[in-house]
Write a protein that holds these residues in place. Sequence first.
Motif, short mmCIF file in Angstrom:
data_model
loop_
_atom_site.label_atom_id
_atom_site.label_comp_id
_atom_site.label_asym_id
_atom_site.label_seq_id
_atom_site.Cartn_x
_atom_site.Cartn_y
_atom_site.Cartn_z
N LEU A 1 7.39 1.84 5.15
CA LEU A 1 7.76 1.70 6.55
C LEU A 1 8.15 0.28 6.91
CD1 LEU A 1 7.95 3.23 9.26
CD2 LEU A 1 5.55 2.65 9.66
N ASP A 2 7.55 -0.69 6.23
CA ASP A 2 7.80 -2.10 6.54
C ASP A 2 9.05 -2.67 5.88
OD1 ASP A 2 5.56 -2.07 8.09
OD2 ASP A 2 4.31 -3.26 6.75
N THR A 3 9.65 -1.93 4.93
CA THR A 3 10.86 -2.45 4.29
C THR A 3 12.04 -2.32 5.24
OG1 THR A 3 11.40 -0.32 3.27
CG2 THR A 3 10.06 -1.85 1.98
N GLN A 4 12.97 -3.25 5.12
CA GLN A 4 14.10 -3.29 6.04
C GLN A 4 14.97 -2.04 5.96
OE1 GLN A 4 14.25 -6.07 8.14
NE2 GLN A 4 15.54 -4.67 9.28
N LYS A 5 15.14 -1.52 4.75
CA LYS A 5 16.01 -0.36 4.58
C LYS A 5 15.47 0.86 5.31
CE LYS A 5 18.48 2.30 1.07
NZ LYS A 5 18.74 2.45 -0.39
N VAL A 6 14.18 1.15 5.14
CA VAL A 6 13.57 2.30 5.82
C VAL A 6 13.55 2.08 7.32
CG1 VAL A 6 11.46 3.65 6.10
CG2 VAL A 6 12.23 3.00 3.81
N LYS B 1 8.93 -4.72 -6.07
CA LYS B 1 8.98 -6.04 -6.70
C LYS B 1 10.32 -6.30 -7.38
CE LYS B 1 4.99 -8.03 -5.92
NZ LYS B 1 4.89 -9.35 -5.25
N ILE B 2 10.89 -5.26 -7.97
CA ILE B 2 12.16 -5.42 -8.70
C ILE B 2 13.36 -5.44 -7.76
CG2 ILE B 2 13.71 -4.34 -10.37
CD1 ILE B 2 11.19 -3.26 -11.79
N TYR B 3 13.40 -4.47 -6.83
CA TYR B 3 14.59 -4.31 -5.99
C TYR B 3 14.43 -4.87 -4.58
CZ TYR B 3 15.61 -1.00 -9.73
OH TYR B 3 15.80 -0.42 -10.96
N GLY B 4 13.20 -5.07 -4.13
CA GLY B 4 12.97 -5.62 -2.81
C GLY B 4 13.15 -4.61 -1.69
N GLU B 5 13.58 -3.40 -2.01
CA GLU B 5 13.76 -2.36 -1.02
C GLU B 5 13.25 -1.02 -1.56
OE1 GLU B 5 14.41 -2.41 2.00
OE2 GLU B 5 15.26 -4.39 2.35
N ILE B 6 13.06 -0.07 -0.68
CA ILE B 6 12.55 1.25 -1.04
C ILE B 6 13.41 2.30 -0.36
CG2 ILE B 6 10.60 2.84 -0.78
CD1 ILE B 6 8.76 0.36 -0.98
N LEU C 1 5.82 2.59 -6.94
CA LEU C 1 6.36 2.06 -5.69
C LEU C 1 6.30 0.54 -5.68
CD1 LEU C 1 7.45 3.31 -3.01
CD2 LEU C 1 5.18 2.89 -2.06
N ILE C 2 5.18 -0.02 -6.10
CA ILE C 2 5.05 -1.47 -6.12
C ILE C 2 6.07 -2.10 -7.06
CG2 ILE C 2 3.55 -3.37 -6.87
CD1 ILE C 2 1.16 -1.76 -5.81
N LEU C 3 6.26 -1.51 -8.23
CA LEU C 3 7.23 -2.05 -9.18
C LEU C 3 8.65 -1.98 -8.64
CD1 LEU C 3 5.78 -0.68 -12.55
CD2 LEU C 3 5.83 -3.05 -11.77
N ARG D 1 -14.91 14.10 -0.62
CA ARG D 1 -14.70 12.66 -0.57
C ARG D 1 -13.91 12.16 -1.78
NH1 ARG D 1 -19.13 7.72 -0.06
NH2 ARG D 1 -17.69 6.06 -0.71
N THR D 2 -12.96 11.28 -1.51
CA THR D 2 -12.27 10.54 -2.56
C THR D 2 -12.41 9.05 -2.25
OG1 THR D 2 -10.08 10.26 -1.52
CG2 THR D 2 -10.52 12.39 -2.56
N ASP D 3 -12.16 8.22 -3.23
CA ASP D 3 -12.23 6.78 -3.04
C ASP D 3 -10.83 6.17 -2.90
OD1 ASP D 3 -15.03 6.69 -3.22
OD2 ASP D 3 -14.92 6.68 -5.41
N GLU D 4 -9.83 7.01 -2.76
CA GLU D 4 -8.45 6.52 -2.74
C GLU D 4 -8.13 5.78 -1.43
OE1 GLU D 4 -6.90 6.78 -5.50
OE2 GLU D 4 -8.36 8.16 -6.37
N ILE D 5 -7.43 4.66 -1.57
CA ILE D 5 -6.92 3.94 -0.39
C ILE D 5 -5.41 3.69 -0.52
CG2 ILE D 5 -9.14 2.81 -0.01
CD1 ILE D 5 -7.81 0.23 -1.11
N GLY D 6 -4.86 4.06 -1.69
CA GLY D 6 -3.46 3.78 -1.96
C GLY D 6 -2.45 4.52 -1.11
N PRO D 7 -2.69 5.81 -0.76
CA PRO D 7 -1.66 6.55 -0.03
C PRO D 7 -1.19 5.88 1.27
CG PRO D 7 -3.24 8.08 -0.95
CD PRO D 7 -3.77 6.71 -1.23
N TYR D 8 -2.12 5.37 2.08
CA TYR D 8 -1.67 4.73 3.32
C TYR D 8 -0.94 3.44 3.03
CZ TYR D 8 -1.38 2.67 7.91
OH TYR D 8 -0.88 2.10 9.07
N ARG D 9 -1.40 2.68 2.05
CA ARG D 9 -0.71 1.45 1.68
C ARG D 9 0.73 1.74 1.26
NH1 ARG D 9 -3.60 -3.17 0.63
NH2 ARG D 9 -1.99 -3.77 -0.90
N CYS D 10 0.93 2.85 0.58
CA CYS D 10 2.28 3.24 0.17
C CYS D 10 3.15 3.57 1.39
CB CYS D 10 2.23 4.45 -0.77
SG CYS D 10 1.53 4.09 -2.40
#
Length: 262
Positions: A194-199, A152-157, A147-149, A180-189
């Motif tokens: 949600l914050d991209t203009q297209k979505v 970074k490449i296309y600017g949209e999702i 998702l990050i790549l 318990r898991t140590d994951e924090i990535g799912p919410y960041r994703c």
Amino acid sequence: MARPRTTKELHRLQIQTVAFMNALRLRVGAHNPSQFSDWINHVSEPLGWSDMKDSNKWYKYFRGNVSQVPVRMLRLLKEIFPDASNLFYEGPERLWDAMWTEDVRALWHICNFSGYEYKNQDETESTCFMGNALKFGETTYNFECDLILKFKIYGEIDFRLFTESVALYRIHKIINEIHRTDEIGPYRCVKMCLDTQKVTNELKALGIYNFIHDEIISTEISRLNNEQCYRASVGTNDVTSYALDPFSHCSITERMEVLRIN
């Protein structure tokens, strides 16, 4: 179909109806309910339907003015849109399934992905990058890096990736309730999508942006307040601030270093 039993269920049904009508409106290229009614009158004439524009039949559905599932409306529209029922119950790109289903298998089905690691890889030897065949941490790592790549490449999702991120976030929540898991990535994703203009634009066009935004934020605040292990992994004392903007807590660039994305 039984009526919604709670105010929350009723609100969800109304939102479903609004999104459904706007999804069909966008599909046929109509800019407003009036144009959609004109289009429906034109294509339904051979089916023997009565004129529905003068009766304002469709307008109440665009406003979400329903108290139970509009079964008759769905039956009618299915004659023109064969996927009407799936679109209504599952949502655009299965958004309602991702947000509300309690079936973990259905959630995995939304965010399950296999592909190829190298050129000319044998079709029978595809690699699983996301899914319950992997450890959960491997799936979240692969999804977040991808998702990050893309960002970074296309600017949209794409909207589809937003739905997948929501499904993965829900799976994370379910797993954290029992182990318990140590994951924090799912919410960041989820928030990155949600914050991209297209979505954002697509959700606004469907008439559901505020609802989706508020439900996601409130869910994350609730999790941070009630899942101490998750809050410890995130490492924040201001849960509301983090839920609204996790990237001020740890930027995408900083996160790329943590994930070792070159």
